[in-house]
Structures are given as structure tokens and as C-alpha cells.
Scaffold this active site. Structure first.
Site, PDB file in Angstrom:
ATOM      1  N   TYR A 113       0.821  -1.215   0.000  1.00 51.97           N
ATOM      2  CA  TYR A 113       0.000   0.000   0.000  1.00 51.97           C
ATOM      3  C   TYR A 113       0.855   1.265   0.000  1.00 51.97           C
ATOM      4  O   TYR A 113       0.414   2.300  -0.512  1.00 51.97           O
ATOM      5  CB  TYR A 113      -0.995  -0.029   1.163  1.00 51.97           C
ATOM      6  N   ARG A 164       1.291   1.863  -3.586  1.00 55.46           N
ATOM      7  CA  ARG A 164       0.065   2.409  -4.181  1.00 55.46           C
ATOM      8  C   ARG A 164      -0.053   3.902  -3.854  1.00 55.46           C
ATOM      9  O   ARG A 164      -0.468   4.703  -4.677  1.00 55.46           O
ATOM     10  CB  ARG A 164      -1.175   1.685  -3.634  1.00 55.46           C
ATOM     11  N   GLN A 192     -15.834   2.707  -5.393  1.00 55.46           N
ATOM     12  CA  GLN A 192     -15.129   1.514  -4.921  1.00 55.46           C
ATOM     13  C   GLN A 192     -13.625   1.763  -4.890  1.00 55.46           C
ATOM     14  O   GLN A 192     -12.877   0.923  -4.400  1.00 55.46           O
ATOM     15  CB  GLN A 192     -15.433   0.339  -5.849  1.00 55.46           C
ATOM     16  N   ASN A 193     -13.198   2.898  -5.415  1.00 58.54           N
ATOM     17  CA  ASN A 193     -11.773   3.209  -5.497  1.00 58.54           C
ATOM     18  C   ASN A 193     -11.259   3.764  -4.175  1.00 58.54           C
ATOM     19  O   ASN A 193     -11.980   4.445  -3.446  1.00 58.54           O
ATOM     20  CB  ASN A 193     -11.514   4.217  -6.619  1.00 58.54           C
ATOM     21  N   VAL A 194      -9.992   3.508  -3.903  1.00 58.06           N
ATOM     22  CA  VAL A 194      -9.380   3.987  -2.663  1.00 58.06           C
ATOM     23  C   VAL A 194      -8.509   5.216  -2.902  1.00 58.06           C
ATOM     24  O   VAL A 194      -7.874   5.715  -1.980  1.00 58.06           O
ATOM     25  CB  VAL A 194      -8.563   2.869  -1.969  1.00 58.06           C
ATOM     26  N   HIS A 199     -14.576   1.253  -0.018  1.00 52.17           N
ATOM     27  CA  HIS A 199     -13.491   0.318   0.280  1.00 52.17           C
ATOM     28  C   HIS A 199     -12.300   0.973   0.965  1.00 52.17           C
ATOM     29  O   HIS A 199     -11.200   0.430   0.948  1.00 52.17           O
ATOM     30  CB  HIS A 199     -13.059  -0.395  -1.008  1.00 52.17           C
TER      31      HIS A 199
END
Length: 228
Positions: A54, A57, A87-89, A105
Site C-alpha cells: 500500500y 500504491r 469503490q476506489n481507494v 473500500h
């Protein structure tokens, strides 16, 4: 009184900004097993691997910009009450200027206590390292809803869908539940659009715009603004 639009967005809208997706042939699942980086069990097994995943990301997110699809949605706020359910982070909707964004999410730019999911902190684009602690003394973990975890905001999203006048789906396969089930809460009287370059199987009457978000969103936005 302005009519309301609920917009459900998925990975397809952010892919055009250069955000790596999981499900494409060259996507992240080719490099990582979902069980290793997106489940509570994977985190328990190798926290450093998950944190590093992450962190990568987050660094990538800091280097990309919102695209035309994100920017076009902001225009709708001139004439409508607009709620984006994503739904995207990533934070590309917010950076484009959208006022109301609900993340199903989680969010890459936030972290939370691994002990208390309500202890959430903004971290921007900074890394989370082993030993970084929340205010309760527990390790910080990504503020991401992993497979097998509850989706806290799904009931809020469902309530929004029940009251909407229009519904738009952008860049999602409609295969990931519970988000894919939101369309069943939308009133039958509400016109619906689906914008995606790929064919998506969907179980209700819906206007399909088989284009990428960058071009397809503008067509739907123009149509809705002409109706307002």
C-alpha cells in the site's frame, strides 16, 4: 429543488489516470496474490509485505492526476445534487473537485489502528512503517476494506440509491459485492447509465455507453445538463 444523482465508480475511471488496476491482464493480481495483500489473514501473516504494497500504491497516487472523466462529473453539481459512491481507494474524485464522495473500500491517504477501526488518521502520501502507532498504541494499518471485512458505508450508499432520481455506473465490472448490489436499491423510475469500454452484464434496463470514462462521461453529463 435540485434532483439527485448517485454515481457508482470503479477502477475503470481511475485507470485512465494511470492507476494500476487489479483485474486487467497486466494488473496487480499478476504481481501479487489477493490473499497476500488484501485480506486480514495476509496482513496477519506478513505485515511488512502488506504495508509495503500500500505504500507503493500511495506513492503512485501522489504522481498521477484526475482525468477528464473525474473532471466532467464535477459539472453535474451546477444543476444536481450529486453523490459519488466509489469503490476506489484513491482521492482523484476529491482532487477533481467533487464535493460529496463516499468511499466504500477505504482510502489510501488514511491509516487506522489495527485494534480500533474507528481510530482513523490522515497520512497523506506518507508511508506506513512497522512500529508506526495509532493513538491507542496499536500498529497503524491501511484504512482499506479488505476481502472478508465488513463494508461499513454500504448501508449509507444503499439509502442514497433508494432516494436518487438518476443513477450512473462508471468503470466497474459490477462483479464485486456488496457494491454491485446497489443498483437493486435504485427506483425503477430512475433512468440509469452504464459507462464502460467493456461489455458488462447487468440485470435491469440501463443505457449503455460503451466507451472509456474520459469520453463517455462527457456524453452522459451533457445529456443530463440538457435535461435539467
Amino acid at each position: 429543488m435540485k434532483k439527485s444523482i448517485v454515481i457508482l465508480t470503479g477502477a475503470g475511471i481511475s485507470a485512465e489516470s494511470g492507476i494500476s488496476t487489479f483485474r486487467d491482464s497486466d494488473g496487480l493480481w499478476e504481481q501479487y496474490r489477493v490473499e497476500d495483500v488484501a485480506t486480514p489473514e495476509g496482513y496477519a501473516k506478513d505485515k511488512k509485505l502488506v504495508l509495503d504494497f500500500y505504500n507503493q500504491r500511495r506513492r503512485q497516487l501522489s504522481s498521477v492526476e484526475p482525468n477528464e472523466g473525474h473532471r466532467q462529473l464535477v459539472r453535474l453539481e451546477e444543476k444536481y445534487n450529486v453523490q459519488i459512491v466509489t469503490q476506489n481507494v484513491d482521492n482523484l474524485h476529491e482532487r477533481a473537485g467533487s464535493s460529496n464522495v463516499l468511499h466504500l473500500h477505504g482510502e489510501l491517504t488514511k491509516a487506522r489502528s489495527e485494534r480500533d477501526s474507528n481510530l482513523i488518521t490522515d497520512i497523506g502520501y506518507n508511508d506506513i512503517l512497522l512500529g508506526d502507532k495509532a493513538s491507542d498504541g496499536a500498529q497503524l494499518r491501511p484504512h482499506i476494506v479488505w476481502f472478508g471485512e465488513a463494508v461499513p458505508n454500504i448501508e449509507i450508499a444503499a439509502s442514497m440509491c433508494e432516494k436518487c432520481d438518476f443513477f450512473i455506473v462508471i468503470g466497474t465490472s459490477m462483479n464485486v459485492y456488496p457494491a454491485a448490489g446497489l443498483i437493486h436499491y435504485v427506483p425503477r423510475s430512475a433512468p440509469c447509465w452504464l459507462i464502460d469500454p467493456k461489455a458488462v452484464a447487468i440485470s435491469r434496463n440501463i443505457k449503455v455507453v460503451q466507451e472509456k470514462a474520459g469520453t463517455g462521461v462527457k456524453k452522459v453529463v451533457d445529456e443530463l445538463l440538457s435535461m435539467a
